[in-house]
Design an enzyme around this catalytic site. Structure first.
Site, PDB file in Angstrom:
ATOM      1  N   HIS A  64      23.730 -26.617  80.304  1.00 54.40           N
ATOM      2  CA  HIS A  64      24.757 -26.797  81.331  1.00 54.40           C
ATOM      3  C   HIS A  64      25.915 -25.860  81.037  1.00 54.40           C
ATOM      4  CE1 HIS A  64      27.223 -28.785  84.274  1.00 54.40           C
ATOM      5  NE2 HIS A  64      26.318 -29.726  84.466  1.00 54.40           N
ATOM      6  N   GLY A 108      20.937 -29.317  78.652  1.00 50.01           N
ATOM      7  CA  GLY A 108      20.393 -29.396  79.997  1.00 50.01           C
ATOM      8  C   GLY A 108      19.259 -28.407  80.230  1.00 50.01           C
ATOM      9  N   TYR A 138      24.624 -38.893  78.663  1.00 51.15           N
ATOM     10  CA  TYR A 138      23.574 -38.308  79.518  1.00 51.15           C
ATOM     11  C   TYR A 138      23.199 -39.308  80.603  1.00 51.15           C
ATOM     12  CZ  TYR A 138      20.676 -34.189  80.061  1.00 51.15           C
ATOM     13  OH  TYR A 138      20.150 -32.997  80.520  1.00 51.15           O
TER      14      TYR A 138
HETATM   15  O1  YZS Z   1      33.336 -16.160  74.813  1.00 54.69           O
HETATM   16  P1  YZS Z   1      32.625 -15.706  76.049  1.00 54.69           P
HETATM   17  O2  YZS Z   1      33.456 -15.754  77.299  1.00 54.69           O
HETATM   18  O3  YZS Z   1      31.909 -14.389  75.863  1.00 54.69           O
HETATM   19  O4  YZS Z   1      31.437 -16.776  76.311  1.00 54.69           O
HETATM   20  C1  YZS Z   1      30.453 -17.029  75.331  1.00 54.69           C
HETATM   21  C2  YZS Z   1      30.144 -18.510  75.352  1.00 54.69           C
HETATM   22  O5  YZS Z   1      31.295 -19.315  75.494  1.00 54.69           O
HETATM   23  C3  YZS Z   1      29.279 -18.587  76.611  1.00 54.69           C
HETATM   24  N1  YZS Z   1      28.424 -19.779  76.585  1.00 54.69           N
HETATM   25  C4  YZS Z   1      28.546 -20.800  77.446  1.00 54.69           C
HETATM   26  N2  YZS Z   1      29.392 -21.000  78.453  1.00 54.69           N
HETATM   27  C5  YZS Z   1      29.273 -22.161  79.123  1.00 54.69           C
HETATM   28  N3  YZS Z   1      28.360 -23.104  78.835  1.00 54.69           N
HETATM   29  C6  YZS Z   1      27.483 -22.931  77.840  1.00 54.69           C
HETATM   30  N4  YZS Z   1      26.566 -23.879  77.586  1.00 54.69           N
HETATM   31  C7  YZS Z   1      27.556 -21.733  77.080  1.00 54.69           C
HETATM   32  N5  YZS Z   1      26.883 -21.234  76.017  1.00 54.69           N
HETATM   33  C8  YZS Z   1      27.432 -20.056  75.739  1.00 54.69           C
HETATM   34  O6  YZS Z   1      28.473 -17.404  76.552  1.00 54.69           O
HETATM   35  C9  YZS Z   1      29.166 -16.394  75.829  1.00 54.69           C
HETATM   36  C10 YZS Z   1      28.254 -15.915  74.726  1.00 54.69           C
HETATM   37  O7  YZS Z   1      28.051 -17.027  73.838  1.00 54.69           O
HETATM   38  P2  YZS Z   1      28.195 -16.895  72.247  1.00 54.69           P
HETATM   39  O8  YZS Z   1      28.406 -18.277  71.723  1.00 54.69           O
HETATM   40  O9  YZS Z   1      29.190 -15.852  71.885  1.00 54.69           O
HETATM   41  O10 YZS Z   1      26.718 -16.382  71.868  1.00 54.69           O
HETATM   42  P3  YZS Z   1      25.957 -16.567  70.489  1.00 54.69           P
HETATM   43  O11 YZS Z   1      26.901 -16.392  69.322  1.00 54.69           O
HETATM   44  O12 YZS Z   1      24.761 -15.671  70.584  1.00 54.69           O
HETATM   45  O13 YZS Z   1      25.474 -18.080  70.448  1.00 54.69           O
HETATM   46  C11 YZS Z   1      24.530 -18.524  71.405  1.00 54.69           C
HETATM   47  C12 YZS Z   1      24.533 -20.068  71.405  1.00 54.69           C
HETATM   48  C13 YZS Z   1      23.598 -20.531  72.536  1.00 54.69           C
HETATM   49  C14 YZS Z   1      24.005 -20.595  70.054  1.00 54.69           C
HETATM   50  C15 YZS Z   1      25.980 -20.571  71.630  1.00 54.69           C
HETATM   51  O14 YZS Z   1      26.529 -19.914  72.760  1.00 54.69           O
HETATM   52  C16 YZS Z   1      26.058 -22.045  71.860  1.00 54.69           C
HETATM   53  O15 YZS Z   1      25.991 -22.853  70.900  1.00 54.69           O
HETATM   54  N6  YZS Z   1      26.192 -22.437  73.120  1.00 54.69           N
HETATM   55  C17 YZS Z   1      26.264 -23.858  73.509  1.00 54.69           C
HETATM   56  C18 YZS Z   1      24.895 -24.492  73.394  1.00 54.69           C
HETATM   57  C19 YZS Z   1      24.951 -25.951  73.784  1.00 54.69           C
HETATM   58  O16 YZS Z   1      25.377 -26.794  72.979  1.00 54.69           O
HETATM   59  N7  YZS Z   1      24.564 -26.226  74.996  1.00 54.69           N
HETATM   60  C20 YZS Z   1      24.603 -27.614  75.558  1.00 54.69           C
HETATM   61  C21 YZS Z   1      25.416 -27.640  76.835  1.00 54.69           C
HETATM   62  N8  YZS Z   1      25.431 -29.009  77.346  1.00 54.69           N
HETATM   63  C22 YZS Z   1      24.468 -29.486  78.172  1.00 54.69           C
HETATM   64  O17 YZS Z   1      23.577 -28.790  78.585  1.00 54.69           O
HETATM   65  C23 YZS Z   1      24.537 -30.959  78.621  1.00 54.69           C
HETATM   66  C24 YZS Z   1      25.655 -31.243  79.561  1.00 54.69           C
HETATM   67  S1  YZS Z   1      24.643 -31.971  77.177  1.00 54.69           S
HETATM   68  O18 YZS Z   1      25.902 -31.620  76.477  1.00 54.69           O
HETATM   69  O19 YZS Z   1      24.728 -33.360  77.661  1.00 54.69           O
HETATM   70  O20 YZS Z   1      23.473 -31.713  76.385  1.00 54.69           O
END
Ligand code: YZS
Length: 259
Positions: A64, A108, A138
């Site tokens: 998400h 998500g 969730y």
């Molecule tokens: O700093 P900028 O502007 O370049 O943006 C960064 C991140 O903030 C952005 N980004 C996201 N933006 C919005 N929503 C996200 N889920 C998201 N994930 C990343 O993309 C730019 C590049 O990300 P980096 O972190 O710099 O990339 P990297 O160091 O390669 O790391 C990649 C991951 C995927 C490991 C990292 O971005 C990360 O941990 N992202 C969040 C993963 C996560 O926890 N997703 C769950 C989201 N929640 C849901 O789907 C549900 C609502 S729930 O929470 O209920 O499960």
């Protein structure tokens, strides 16, 4: 630049997530493009849709778009939320959808993969159920997607630890269909799709719909549903929920207090 690219090979349609800069986070615009692509595939009578990321992706999708989640006091996963719309479109698409996965899959996006009919993954794929990392309550049908993907104890471990599970382990536990070397991923997935397109589409379509209805047929009393909604409301109105979203935006670890 389109956030999702589409292409067609015979009666197989590909949707390629194309927002590498944001790690294919499932923002409303990206979800709209995927849904439009599925609608076009319906018109074109596509017999298998393949949902994939660009070749070489290290992140299939970051889940998400956290920046689109409401700050507080509003259900973050309400009926019209883009993620909810996407899951329903995949489930209701009248032909199989195969998730072809290279890279990590988060929250998500993990549910999105599990909502697909088949999953083929490269060895570098991982799957994480992340609500507890962000403090998100969730939603009920989302929990059903997870419940249908794995045994109860496995889903509990994934949900409570929020730790990524490797493709190898997911395959061993029957959560995904195949793990194949990354350089064979596309060929293998297309071969699998061709085995499906060789068969009778109406029969497949009705089996998919039967399985959707049967898999979603979970008895729940009105009181039980209202109880869950009340508990969820307390979570998305909590300080911890606000802290989870704020910490993500501030790129720091959240500090949770349990209230
Ligand atoms: O700093 P900028 O502007 O370049 O943006 C960064 C991140 O903030 C952005 N980004 C996201 N933006 C919005 N929503 C996200 N889920 C998201 N994930 C990343 O993309 C730019 C590049 O990300 P980096 O972190 O710099 O990339 P990297 O160091 O390669 O790391 C990649 C991951 C995927 C490991 C990292 O971005 C990360 O941990 N992202 C969040 C993963 C996560 O926890 N997703 C769950 C989201 N929640 C849901 O789907 C549900 C609502 S729930 O929470 O209920 O499960």
């Amino acid at each position: 630049m389109p956030l999702a690219l589409t292409s067609i090979q015979g009666d197989i349609g590909f949707i390629t997530l194309n927002h590498e800069r944001k790690k294919n986070a499932l923002s409303e615009p990206l979800v709209c493009e995927i849904i439009s692509a599925l609608a076009a595939f319906r018109e074109q009578e596509i017999r298998v849709a393949i949902l994939r990321a660009q070749t070489g992706s290290t992140v299939w999708s970051a889940g998400h778009d956290v920046t689109e989640l409401p700050d507080s006091h509003r259900d973050p996963l309400e009926w019209q939320d883009p993620l909810r719309l996407l899951i329903r479109e995949i489930e209701n698409f009248p032909a199989p959808v195969i998730a072809m996965i290279e890279g990590t899959v988060w929250g998500g996006a993990c549910e999105t993969a599990f909502a697909c009919d088949l999953i083929v993954a490269a060895p570098n794929a991982t799957f994480a159920v992340t609500p507890a990392k962000l403090g998100v309550p969730y939603n009920v049908s989302g929990m059903v997607t997870f419940l249908n993907a794995a045994g109860l104890r496995i889903i509990k471990e994934m949900a409570f630890t929020a730790q990524p599970m490797t493709a190898e382990q997911a395959e061993r536990l029957g959560m995904i269909n195949y793990v194949v070397p990354v350089d064979e991923l596309e060929t293998f997935t297309v071969q699998l799709a061709r085995k499906i397109t060789a068969n009778a589409p109406l029969s497949i379509s009705v089996m998919k719909e039967q399985l959707r209805i049967l898999a979603g047929a979970r008895p729940m009393s009105p009181q039980g549903f209202e109880r869950i909604q009340g508990l969820r409301r307390a979570v998305y109105s909590s300080d911890d929920y606000q802290e989870g979203i704020r910490a993500f935006k501030e790129k720091r670890k959240p500090v949770y207090k349990g209230r």
